[in-house]
Design a protein around this motif. Sequence first.
Motif, PDB file in Angstrom:
ATOM      1  N   LEU A  93       0.837  -1.195   0.000  1.00  0.00           N
ATOM      2  CA  LEU A  93       0.000   0.000   0.000  1.00  0.00           C
ATOM      3  C   LEU A  93       0.876   1.251   0.000  1.00  0.00           C
ATOM      4  N   SER A  94       1.933   1.228   0.751  1.00  0.00           N
ATOM      5  CA  SER A  94       2.854   2.363   0.799  1.00  0.00           C
ATOM      6  C   SER A  94       3.458   2.644  -0.581  1.00  0.00           C
ATOM      7  N   GLU A  95       3.817   1.597  -1.291  1.00  0.00           N
ATOM      8  CA  GLU A  95       4.385   1.778  -2.638  1.00  0.00           C
ATOM      9  C   GLU A  95       3.346   2.340  -3.604  1.00  0.00           C
ATOM     10  N   PHE A  96       2.101   1.860  -3.506  1.00  0.00           N
ATOM     11  CA  PHE A  96       1.046   2.414  -4.357  1.00  0.00           C
ATOM     12  C   PHE A  96       0.855   3.903  -4.074  1.00  0.00           C
ATOM     13  N   ARG A  97       0.883   4.266  -2.804  1.00  0.00           N
ATOM     14  CA  ARG A  97       0.703   5.671  -2.434  1.00  0.00           C
ATOM     15  C   ARG A  97       1.860   6.525  -2.941  1.00  0.00           C
ATOM     16  N   GLN A  98       3.070   5.984  -2.917  1.00  0.00           N
ATOM     17  CA  GLN A  98       4.218   6.708  -3.477  1.00  0.00           C
ATOM     18  C   GLN A  98       4.059   6.913  -4.985  1.00  0.00           C
ATOM     19  N   MET A  99       3.357   5.996  -5.640  1.00  0.00           N
ATOM     20  CA  MET A  99       3.120   6.108  -7.084  1.00  0.00           C
ATOM     21  C   MET A  99       1.932   7.021  -7.405  1.00  0.00           C
ATOM     22  N   PHE A 101      -1.330   6.579  -6.088  1.00  0.00           N
ATOM     23  CA  PHE A 101      -2.617   5.890  -5.975  1.00  0.00           C
ATOM     24  C   PHE A 101      -2.972   5.714  -4.505  1.00  0.00           C
ATOM     25  N   SER A 102      -4.263   5.634  -4.227  1.00  0.00           N
ATOM     26  CA  SER A 102      -4.709   5.414  -2.849  1.00  0.00           C
ATOM     27  C   SER A 102      -4.623   3.947  -2.465  1.00  0.00           C
ATOM     28  N   GLY A 103      -4.462   3.090  -3.441  1.00  0.00           N
ATOM     29  CA  GLY A 103      -4.352   1.667  -3.186  1.00  0.00           C
ATOM     30  C   GLY A 103      -4.715   0.873  -4.413  1.00  0.00           C
ATOM     31  N   ALA A 104      -4.848  -0.441  -4.238  1.00  0.00           N
ATOM     32  CA  ALA A 104      -5.166  -1.328  -5.349  1.00  0.00           C
ATOM     33  C   ALA A 104      -6.028  -2.483  -4.872  1.00  0.00           C
ATOM     34  N   ILE A 105      -6.830  -2.975  -5.775  1.00  0.00           N
ATOM     35  CA  ILE A 105      -7.704  -4.114  -5.527  1.00  0.00           C
ATOM     36  C   ILE A 105      -7.280  -5.204  -6.502  1.00  0.00           C
ATOM     37  N   GLY A 106      -7.096  -6.390  -5.979  1.00  0.00           N
ATOM     38  CA  GLY A 106      -6.641  -7.498  -6.800  1.00  0.00           C
ATOM     39  C   GLY A 106      -7.749  -8.136  -7.619  1.00  0.00           C
ATOM     40  N   LYS A 107      -7.351  -8.660  -8.763  1.00  0.00           N
ATOM     41  CA  LYS A 107      -8.230  -9.499  -9.572  1.00  0.00           C
ATOM     42  C   LYS A 107      -7.730 -10.913  -9.413  1.00  0.00           C
ATOM     43  N   PRO A 108      -8.572 -11.866  -9.225  1.00  0.00           N
ATOM     44  CA  PRO A 108     -10.020 -11.706  -9.140  1.00  0.00           C
ATOM     45  C   PRO A 108     -10.410 -11.040  -7.821  1.00  0.00           C
ATOM     46  N   PHE A 109     -11.511 -10.320  -7.843  1.00  0.00           N
ATOM     47  CA  PHE A 109     -11.989  -9.614  -6.666  1.00  0.00           C
ATOM     48  C   PHE A 109     -13.216 -10.325  -6.119  1.00  0.00           C
ATOM     49  N   ASN A 110     -13.528 -10.043  -4.865  1.00  0.00           N
ATOM     50  CA  ASN A 110     -14.704 -10.615  -4.227  1.00  0.00           C
ATOM     51  C   ASN A 110     -15.854  -9.615  -4.387  1.00  0.00           C
ATOM     52  N   PRO A 111     -16.875  -9.956  -5.166  1.00  0.00           N
ATOM     53  CA  PRO A 111     -17.982  -9.010  -5.387  1.00  0.00           C
ATOM     54  C   PRO A 111     -18.654  -8.552  -4.100  1.00  0.00           C
ATOM     55  N   ALA A 112     -18.737  -9.428  -3.111  1.00  0.00           N
ATOM     56  CA  ALA A 112     -19.425  -9.094  -1.855  1.00  0.00           C
ATOM     57  C   ALA A 112     -18.660  -8.067  -1.030  1.00  0.00           C
ATOM     58  N   THR A 113     -17.347  -8.010  -1.189  1.00  0.00           N
ATOM     59  CA  THR A 113     -16.552  -7.093  -0.364  1.00  0.00           C
ATOM     60  C   THR A 113     -15.939  -5.940  -1.162  1.00  0.00           C
ATOM     61  N   LEU A 114     -16.183  -5.895  -2.469  1.00  0.00           N
ATOM     62  CA  LEU A 114     -15.569  -4.870  -3.324  1.00  0.00           C
ATOM     63  C   LEU A 114     -15.853  -3.451  -2.836  1.00  0.00           C
ATOM     64  N   SER A 115     -17.101  -3.138  -2.587  1.00  0.00           N
ATOM     65  CA  SER A 115     -17.460  -1.779  -2.184  1.00  0.00           C
ATOM     66  C   SER A 115     -16.804  -1.387  -0.866  1.00  0.00           C
ATOM     67  N   ALA A 116     -16.799  -2.298   0.096  1.00  0.00           N
ATOM     68  CA  ALA A 116     -16.155  -2.012   1.383  1.00  0.00           C
ATOM     69  C   ALA A 116     -14.655  -1.826   1.200  1.00  0.00           C
ATOM     70  N   GLN A 117     -14.070  -2.610   0.315  1.00  0.00           N
ATOM     71  CA  GLN A 117     -12.640  -2.496   0.039  1.00  0.00           C
ATOM     72  C   GLN A 117     -12.325  -1.124  -0.573  1.00  0.00           C
ATOM     73  N   VAL A 118     -13.135  -0.694  -1.526  1.00  0.00           N
ATOM     74  CA  VAL A 118     -12.954   0.626  -2.136  1.00  0.00           C
ATOM     75  C   VAL A 118     -13.074   1.708  -1.069  1.00  0.00           C
ATOM     76  N   SER A 119     -14.124   1.646  -0.286  1.00  0.00           N
ATOM     77  CA  SER A 119     -14.352   2.656   0.755  1.00  0.00           C
ATOM     78  C   SER A 119     -13.202   2.709   1.750  1.00  0.00           C
ATOM     79  N   ARG A 120     -12.731   1.551   2.162  1.00  0.00           N
ATOM     80  CA  ARG A 120     -11.634   1.499   3.128  1.00  0.00           C
ATOM     81  C   ARG A 120     -10.365   2.119   2.539  1.00  0.00           C
ATOM     82  N   LEU A 121     -10.061   1.785   1.300  1.00  0.00           N
ATOM     83  CA  LEU A 121      -8.836   2.294   0.690  1.00  0.00           C
ATOM     84  C   LEU A 121      -8.863   3.809   0.466  1.00  0.00           C
ATOM     85  N   ILE A 122     -10.045   4.360   0.276  1.00  0.00           N
ATOM     86  CA  ILE A 122     -10.116   5.811   0.087  1.00  0.00           C
ATOM     87  C   ILE A 122     -10.654   6.517   1.327  1.00  0.00           C
TER      88      ILE A 122
END
Length: 129
Positions: A93-99, A101-122
């Motif tokens: 996460l620190s490296e993404f922020r240095q680049m 970005f606020s973070g990254a979500i991996g593929k494949p992603f979990n549809p049930a937790t995607l929104s929470a993951q986005v919210s948490r990262l931002i």
Amino acid sequence: MPSKSILLIEHEVSLRDVLGDCLTELGGWEVTPSESILEGIRLCESKRPDAILVDASTAENDALILIEQLKQYSVEQAVPILLISSRANWFTLSEFRQMGFSGAIGKPFNPATLSAQVSRLISLEEPTS
């Protein structure tokens, strides 16, 4: 609570639809879909999203330049950008922020937790009681 808006930049139609549905139906996001980074940059001005989710693996010729333009918009407007990528686990996460970005979500992603993951990262996730 006012709705939160997200610009979703994904070149694959079916994946864009799934991501959009997950964010809308499970997270209450107002989603503006875009099929290219260039189109996404143009949509930023008219839609003024609260966040941007972008798949950087694209066939666009100038993808790196366009990503830099998107990051410039992000800095100027204080809009967080998240990557969605099969290579998300390559960096911390620190490296993404240095680049830039606020973070990254991996593929494949979990549809049930995607929104929470986005919210948490931002940092839009509301604390649970």
